[in-house]
Design an enzyme around this catalytic site. Structure first.
Site, PDB file in Angstrom:
ATOM      1  N   CYS A   1       0.815  -1.215   0.000  1.00  0.00           N
ATOM      2  CA  CYS A   1       0.000   0.000   0.000  1.00  0.00           C
ATOM      3  C   CYS A   1       0.847   1.262   0.000  1.00  0.00           C
ATOM      4  CB  CYS A   1      -0.954  -0.009   1.187  1.00  0.00           C
ATOM      5  SG  CYS A   1      -0.136  -0.088   2.806  1.00  0.00           S
TER       6      CYS A   1
ATOM      7  N   HIS B   1      -1.980   0.927   7.174  1.00  0.00           N
ATOM      8  CA  HIS B   1      -2.305   1.097   5.759  1.00  0.00           C
ATOM      9  C   HIS B   1      -1.964   2.511   5.336  1.00  0.00           C
ATOM     10  CE1 HIS B   1      -4.152   0.151   1.983  1.00  0.00           C
ATOM     11  NE2 HIS B   1      -5.239   0.884   2.155  1.00  0.00           N
TER      12      HIS B   1
ATOM     13  N   ASN C   1      -7.913   4.919  -2.531  1.00  0.00           N
ATOM     14  CA  ASN C   1      -7.350   3.689  -1.987  1.00  0.00           C
ATOM     15  C   ASN C   1      -6.677   2.891  -3.102  1.00  0.00           C
ATOM     16  OD1 ASN C   1      -6.762   1.660  -0.146  1.00  0.00           O
ATOM     17  ND2 ASN C   1      -8.852   1.473   0.596  1.00  0.00           N
TER      18      ASN C   1
END
Length: 435
Positions: free
Chosen positions: A67, A357, A379
């Site tokens: 991520c 994250h 995202n």
């Protein structure tokens, strides 16, 4: 010890609790996130955003811990799209992640050699031999880009292993631990480990090539711009591609954190040498108040720049609906009224919460008093979740569970910039999540 008399009393209390029995039935066949989700509260987060940075599509890290790399690449790719007029484009996560794993392995081996004199039960020895994963920080992404450049996804596509990293990382990190132990023992016997370490790195490089493909060193970049003009860029290198099509000075960004813990005062600059860093690299953080960090995020969005940020995505989030909000997920209620609240500093120090994250902020909205009430998030979980891959978080979530943000130095105040000129305080790497 737990006695049978206690167990008997616990049985009685449970059986007398009608609400608990109803929740048992509900829990038996429903995911806890779906059961806790309150749609009417989540609906309050719908709507446009007063300040919004337009971005171009959603990427998918798939079943990997990349991520932090994807968030960085999603910022960099916007520069490529500005310069080329492309409406669809991705950078290769496989390319950067290849060198990330090699650099992490080299760092572990270097640390094992440097700290070989420490006893087996020393905290540092334990930290080194604990291994690493494919997660990371902004500074690590910036170091990789500066050293290795970037390439388009078309030049080095994903492989199955790059998008499903768990099994590979288990085997890869086992081998690195084995190698680290061997080098540690060589040093303790008075032997020079340099030649053996290079053999190990060559083997690790070969294993990565097998799993991910050999990293590209030269490629062509052809595209047709928004006006229909064809462009051919021949024999590009990862470094020349970055220079021509991105060109951002990553040294002009700083990680701003809000870690309200006794071990680290506010308005302080610190560094640590992380197990996932390059051997020659460190992670740097400027610890500020929540008000300062939030203000800097807003100012950066107003300046037309999205914001790389790190949060605890495991807290009060509903993946399917694309929401992070304590008021929209009643975990306490579905767990029979348990009190799950901890102060932010206590959560960090106890490892009950930390940045799990990384994504990018692309928008913020304000209430009638000019205070933020919701944030738009790009995202990297693909377009099938959230609102076509975009998520939203409430102001309550932002203040409680956002721990770090990457801010351009031009937006820092004079006093904040002055903190960067001082010698950063060094903290042990194993305390990085809770300091």
């Amino acid at each position: 010890m737990i006695t049978q008399e206690q167990i008997g009393r616990f049985h009685t209390l449970y059986r007398q609790d009608r609400n608990a029995k109803a929740l048992t039935a509900a829990m038996a066949g429903t995911d806890i996130n779906d059961l806790a989700f309150i749609p009417v509260n989540a609906a309050k987060l719908n709507g446009a955003f007063e300040v919004e940075v337009k971005t171009h599509g959603i990427t998918a890290q798939q079943k990997s811990g990349r991520c932090w790399l994807f968030a960085a690449m999603n910022i960099l790719r916007e520069e490529v799209m500005k310069k080329t007029g492309l409406t669809e484009f991705e950078l290769s996560g496989n390319y950067l992640a290849f060198f990330d794993k090699l650099e992490k392995a080299n760092n572990v081996l270097e640390m094992a050699i440097r700290e070989a004199a420490r006893p087996f039960d020393d905290r540092m020895t334990e930290y080194i031999l604990n291994g690493f994963h494919d997660g990371g920080y902004w500074d690590m992404a910036a170091d990789l880009v500066r050293k290795y450049g970037v390439v388009p996804l078309s030049a080095m596509p994903e492989s199955y292993q790059s998008t499903h990293t768990a099994n590979f990382m288990e085997k890869f990190t086992f081998l690195v631990r084995k190698d680290a132990w061997e080098l540690r023992e060589m040093v303790r016997r008075g032997e020079d480990p340099a030649a053996r370490k290079e053999e190990m790195l060559a083997e690790l490089f070969r294993i990565e090539c097998i799993a991910f493909g050999e990293p590209v060193t030269e490629f062509d970049f052809d595209y047709t711009d928004a006006d229909g003009v064809y462009h051919a860029n021949r024999n590009m290198t990862p470094a020349s591609f970055y220079k021509e099509f991105i060109g951002l000075d990553l040294g002009e960004y700083v990680t701003v954190t809000h870690h309200p813990t006794p071990g680290l005062p506010m308005n302080y600059y610190y560094r640590f040498h992380y197990i996932g860093s390059m051997a020659e690299g460190n992670v740097y953080n400027l610890n500020l108040t929540m008000e300062e960090m939030e203000d800097l995020c807003i100012r950066q969005l107003r300046a037309g720049m999205s914001v790389w940020f790190g949060c605890d995505s495991d807290c009060y989030g509903n993946r399917k609906n694309g929401v992070w909000d304590p008021d929209s997920l009643d975990y306490e209620g579905v767990m029979g009224g348990a009190d799950l609240f901890m102060e932010k500093g206590a959560r960090l120090q106890s490892h009950a919460s930390y940045a799990t994250h990384a994504m990018i902020l692309t928008g913020v909205n304000f209430d009638e008093n000019g205070k933020p009430n919701r944030w738009k998030i790009e995202n990297s979980w693909g377009g099938d979740v959230g609102k076509k891959g975009y998520f939203v978080c409430s102001e309550n979530y932002f203040r409680e569970y956002v721990y770090e943000a990457i801010i351009h130095k031009s937006l820092l105040s004079a006093s904040q910039l002055a903190l960067l000129d001082g010698e950063p305080a060094e903290i042990p790497a194993w305390l990085s999540d809770c300091m």
